[in-house]
Every structure is written in C-alpha cells, then in structure tokens.
Design a protein around this motif. Sequence first.
Motif, PDB file in Angstrom:
ATOM      1  N   ALA A  73       4.217  13.809 -12.120  1.00 25.81           N
ATOM      2  CA  ALA A  73       4.716  13.787 -13.502  1.00 25.81           C
ATOM      3  C   ALA A  73       3.731  14.515 -14.421  1.00 25.81           C
ATOM      4  CB  ALA A  73       4.911  12.340 -13.958  1.00 25.81           C
ATOM      5  N   ILE A  74       2.436  14.288 -14.209  1.00 23.45           N
ATOM      6  CA  ILE A  74       1.429  14.948 -15.052  1.00 23.45           C
ATOM      7  C   ILE A  74       1.474  16.467 -14.837  1.00 23.45           C
ATOM      8  CG2 ILE A  74      -1.048  15.185 -15.501  1.00 23.45           C
ATOM      9  CD1 ILE A  74      -1.350  12.240 -14.634  1.00 23.45           C
ATOM     10  N   VAL A  75       1.544  16.879 -13.571  1.00 26.19           N
ATOM     11  CA  VAL A  75       1.556  18.322 -13.270  1.00 26.19           C
ATOM     12  C   VAL A  75       2.810  18.980 -13.860  1.00 26.19           C
ATOM     13  CG1 VAL A  75       1.777  20.009 -11.381  1.00 26.19           C
ATOM     14  CG2 VAL A  75       0.074  18.194 -11.236  1.00 26.19           C
TER      15      VAL A  75
ATOM     16  N   GLU B 293       3.380  13.775   4.638  1.00 24.89           N
ATOM     17  CA  GLU B 293       4.724  14.058   4.130  1.00 24.89           C
ATOM     18  C   GLU B 293       5.001  13.089   2.987  1.00 24.89           C
ATOM     19  OE1 GLU B 293       6.503  16.421   5.093  1.00 24.89           O
ATOM     20  OE2 GLU B 293       5.779  16.979   7.060  1.00 24.89           O
ATOM     21  N   PRO B 294       5.892  13.458   2.084  1.00 27.04           N
ATOM     22  CA  PRO B 294       6.286  12.506   1.070  1.00 27.04           C
ATOM     23  C   PRO B 294       6.776  11.214   1.720  1.00 27.04           C
ATOM     24  CG  PRO B 294       7.119  14.677   0.526  1.00 27.04           C
ATOM     25  CD  PRO B 294       6.502  14.762   1.887  1.00 27.04           C
TER      26      PRO B 294
ATOM     27  N   ALA C  23       0.811  -1.220   0.000  1.00 29.41           N
ATOM     28  CA  ALA C  23       0.000   0.000   0.000  1.00 29.41           C
ATOM     29  C   ALA C  23       0.847   1.275   0.000  1.00 29.41           C
ATOM     30  CB  ALA C  23      -0.956  -0.022   1.192  1.00 29.41           C
ATOM     31  N   PRO C  24       1.897   1.351   0.863  1.00 28.19           N
ATOM     32  CA  PRO C  24       2.723   2.575   0.821  1.00 28.19           C
ATOM     33  C   PRO C  24       3.388   2.792  -0.536  1.00 28.19           C
ATOM     34  CG  PRO C  24       3.155   1.333   2.824  1.00 28.19           C
ATOM     35  CD  PRO C  24       2.308   0.463   1.959  1.00 28.19           C
TER      36      PRO C  24
ATOM     37  N   ALA D  46       3.671   5.654  -5.759  1.00 28.05           N
ATOM     38  CA  ALA D  46       3.544   5.586  -7.222  1.00 28.05           C
ATOM     39  C   ALA D  46       2.439   6.524  -7.703  1.00 28.05           C
ATOM     40  CB  ALA D  46       3.241   4.149  -7.649  1.00 28.05           C
ATOM     41  N   PHE D  47       1.337   6.573  -6.959  1.00 23.91           N
ATOM     42  CA  PHE D  47       0.219   7.442  -7.323  1.00 23.91           C
ATOM     43  C   PHE D  47       0.654   8.912  -7.251  1.00 23.91           C
ATOM     44  CE2 PHE D  47      -3.730   9.724  -5.927  1.00 23.91           C
ATOM     45  CZ  PHE D  47      -4.401   9.625  -7.143  1.00 23.91           C
TER      46      PHE D  47
END
Lengths: 180, 428
Positions: A16-18, A159-160, A3-4, A9-10
């Motif tokens: 990447a899109i932004v 946090e990241p 899950a983490p 990845a999400f």
Amino acid sequence: MTAPQAKVAFRRLLEAIVLTLMTALAVVVVVGVGFRKAGASLVWYDEIASILLAWLTYYGAALAALHRAHIGMPTFVARLEGVPRVAVILAAEACTLTFFVVLAWAGVRVLSVLGGTSLTSLPWMPMSVAQSVIPIGAVLFIIAQLVSLPDVLRGTTHEPDDDDDGGPPPAGAAVREVAA
Amino acid sequence: MSLLAIGLVLLALVVIGVPIAISLGLVAVVAMVTGPGGTGSLPNVGLVMFSGATSFPLIAIPLFILAGAIMNATGISRRLIALASALVGFIRGGLSMVTISASLFFAEISGSAVADVAALGSILIPAMKKRGYSRAFAAAVTSSSATLAVIIPPSIPMIIYGVMSGSSIVELFVAGIVPGVMGGLLMMVVAYVLARRHNFPTEQAFQLSRVWETARDAAWALLLPVIILGGIFTGWVTATEGAGLAVVAAILIGGLVYKELDAKQLRKAMLEGGSQTAVVMLLVAASALLGDYLTEVRVPQGVASGIMGLTQDRWAILLLLNGFFLVIGLFLHSAAAIILVVPIVMPLVQAAGIDPVHFGLIVTLNLGIGQQTPPVASVLVTACSVAKADIWEVSKVNVWFVAVLVTMLVIVTYIPIVPMALVEMFYR
C-alpha cells in the motif's frame, strides 16, 4: 493473528505504501510539468519529488527484501548443502541486519540533530519528516529480512501467501529485471 | 582501510550472499569506523543514505519502468508484433525478423531489456517453437534483440550512467539511436543466414493492405515514442518529465483508447516498478556512502594517474576499459556495474580526453553484452526461462548474435562519429 496472517498483513502494508508513493511521484512530476508549461512553476516540485523518490527507495527496498529481490550473487550459496549452507546464509543475514541496525541508529541520531530545520521550498514542513524514512525504512527492512528468512533456509522462493495475485514477482525476479 | 582491504571485504560479503547494495554500505561503515573519524562519523551514514537517494534525474527510472509496465499490460506488444509481422514476416526466418523488429519498436518505449524480453518473448517464443524453430534459436534471438532496449532510448542504464558521470542524459539517448538501429539490422542479417541454414519458414506474403491495417491498429502505440522521445529531444521536457508524460500517455492510450488496462494489472505494474526502482536506488544510495570515502582517500584519481602512467594513448585506454567492463559485465548486473565503477574511472576518462557521452555508449554496450553472457546474463536467463531452454544450449546459438553486439562495440569505440554524429549535429 497467526504468523502467516501477520506476514500477509505486513506485505500488504508495504504494498500500500509503495503504491501510494508511486502514484504520488507520477502525479507530482506531471503536475509540476503542467504548471511549468503554464508559466507558473511550483517551487516545491523538485524537492518534494526527490523526497518521494527517497521514500520509495526505502519502503520499496523493504518490500523487495520480503521477496529477496535485491541484486546479489547467489551462485556460491546455491552450490552449498547442509550445515555449511545454513551457516553461510546466517552469516550473510547477520551482516545485512548489522548494516540496517547501524542505519536505523544513525537515522534516529540525524533526526535529533536536524531538530527545527525545515525544507527549503516548504518551510512549514520539518526536515525530520523527510528524513524519518531512514530509521523507519531500516526497521521495516529488518522485519522483512527476518520474516523471509525461513523461506531462504528452506530453499523455497517466497510466493504471495494468499490469493492476492497482484504482488510483485517472487524472489529474485525483480533482481533480474532491474535496469537490464 | 586500504583499497585492497575494501575490495576483499566487499568480495567476501557478495560471495556469501549479502546483496551488493548492503555489501557496499557495510564496507563503507567499516571504513568510516576504522578511519580517523571513528564511530563519531556514523551519524553521517543516515544523512548520506538519505541524500544519496534524492537525485531528481533518477526519478525517471520508476516512471519509465511504470510506463513500460503499463504499456505491456495494454496489448501494445501484441499490436507491435502484428505490425512487425506484416512488415518483415515474409522474409526467410520470418518470426525471428518479427522478433528483432518488434524489439526495435519496443525499445523506444521501454528502458529495460528484461521488460522487452518478457513482453515479446512470452508471445513470440512459443510461436517460433510451434513453427519449427529450435528452442535455443528462439531464446537466443529474443534475448539478444532485447538488449537493443538499453542502447535505443529511453534507456535505464543510460539514465544511471548520466547521473553517476554528470553527463547529459538527453545526449546519451541521442547517441544510442544510430548504434541501436545498426545493431538491429545486423542482427536481422545474422538471423537470415541462420534461418537459411536451418530452413526456418517464412510467414504470410507481404501485403500492403495488411501493413496498413496493422499500422492503423498500432498507431496509438507508435505515437508513444513520439511523445516520449520527441518531448525530450526537442528540449520541451527533461528526461524525468518525459517519463512522467509517458506514464500519463500510457494510461490514456491503454485505458481510454485500447480499453485494455484494468485496475489489477495497473496495481501489479506499479508494485513491480516500485520494487525494481527501490533495488536500484538502494544501490545508488549505498554507493554514495562508499563513494564519499573513496573520494576522500582519492581512489579515482589514483586509478587515473596509475593507468595514465602506463599509457596516455586514448585508444589503448579505451581498449583497457572495454576489457574491464566486459569482465565486470560477466559478473555484475548493469546497474550495479555502472554505479560501482563509473565514478572510479571517470577521472581517467576525462584525463584521456574521451567524451563522457561517447564513453557512456561504450559502457552501455559492454554491459548489454554482459546481459547475454553467463554466469549473470540477466536477459538471457529470462529468455531461457520463457523458452524452457538450457542456458548453455542457447548460448551456443547466441554466440552469433553476441558477435553482432561485439562488432557494434568495436564500431562505437573506434569510430566515435557513429554514436556522436547526431549529438554533434543537434546539441553542440
């Protein structure tokens, strides 16, 4: 994939899109100015730039949702504790998710209605491609909201999750920065 | 759905923690479903939420945010501080003078007060603490002077106001120049008085050679406002195009001249800019959804005729609007306040014969004051966070600087020539 890892990845996908959209927007505007000043205005410049802004809005909104960075008034919820706090948070989540479910449904309906229409300045590009951001963005927002919910319930800022220090600021930071 | 019901549902949603953009959208959906169109009107939600996010002038927002973030990542703030220090550091309370004058410089290349406070505060607040200034004073002077960024062009709140009211963004930018500079100078007077009272130190003595050296080092940074504002004011480019050029100039100056822009910093700046833009634009799109409904039931016209029924005196109306925006600014961020309220009050503003550009400055100043007044106080909170100071302690000092902003608000409201002189001279 754990899950983490899926969460990281999400986040990276949205980032990447932004990044791509921000770059494309800056390039389109600069190229548009260049051509206009050279006396050869690009007919698609305004329309494409505006569509890129709409795409940036919804993909960026999902990224901001992941960091819980949308403008709100957290004062009341912050004063609550225990069960009332969890109940209010879940009620707010339900409202948010309801809106984006409606938006995703409306977005899909619009795509089917638009059918064969295309952009004014680029007739080869179907309008549905431009409009696809509404259902896709709504679904991404829902995922971002659900993924970040455990952090909100625990009362921890998001946090990241890895060693990536290039992510946007944690929860609420962008809120305080916007247009201030 | 009545206006009262809309207001109450909206308030309830916001209070329980639903983001304002989503609260607006949800209320609009409920109003549409309970209206004559019923669920048949729901597909419009998709159309309006798309078209509401496609405003060409608003493209300036991500580009200005990006340009500011790049500049911040290239040592430009450090160079501007060095120049300001050489120019005004010799005055009593030198570092506070440096903070205010560097804010004036930085405001010309950044449209955001929080970007300003984050860029300058991270360097100057620790420096002030080291030189014996109180935490509260350091945070207060940094926070208040950062608000000059939304008055002095380019200004993100002005871009949003321009789009929501249909006013010229260029004229709004020009109208902000005189009040912004006046506000900065008045803040320096207040800082000087406080510095004498608390015996804050001076910095190095004034030396022309030092001014020359720091000015030479900051020359490229000083060129940025010329590129950004010169192109826009002369009509060579639109505000959006000027913002695009600012991005290119920032990358060239940061990357090629100063050689301090690395890929990691650029990536971070772009992600921050993208997220911040999306937060504002989602508000804009959702307000378009609710705005359609409110326009359909003629709410703005109702507000205008209701207040015009009470008084038709434009100065009294401006007083009412000032009070309203000051209260709104206490609780809402400037973007949200502009997007929510401006479309509703514009018919009143027009009916009272108030120039929309003049009113834009009034709105911006009101919301600038809101950035300094808790509970929301976005800029003050950031300064307190940098200074690690208590918000109430800082507010006790900040009240003097907020008084300057209120004075500017009174001047701008009741002496319209102050903001409008340059606009009248060059654009009308």
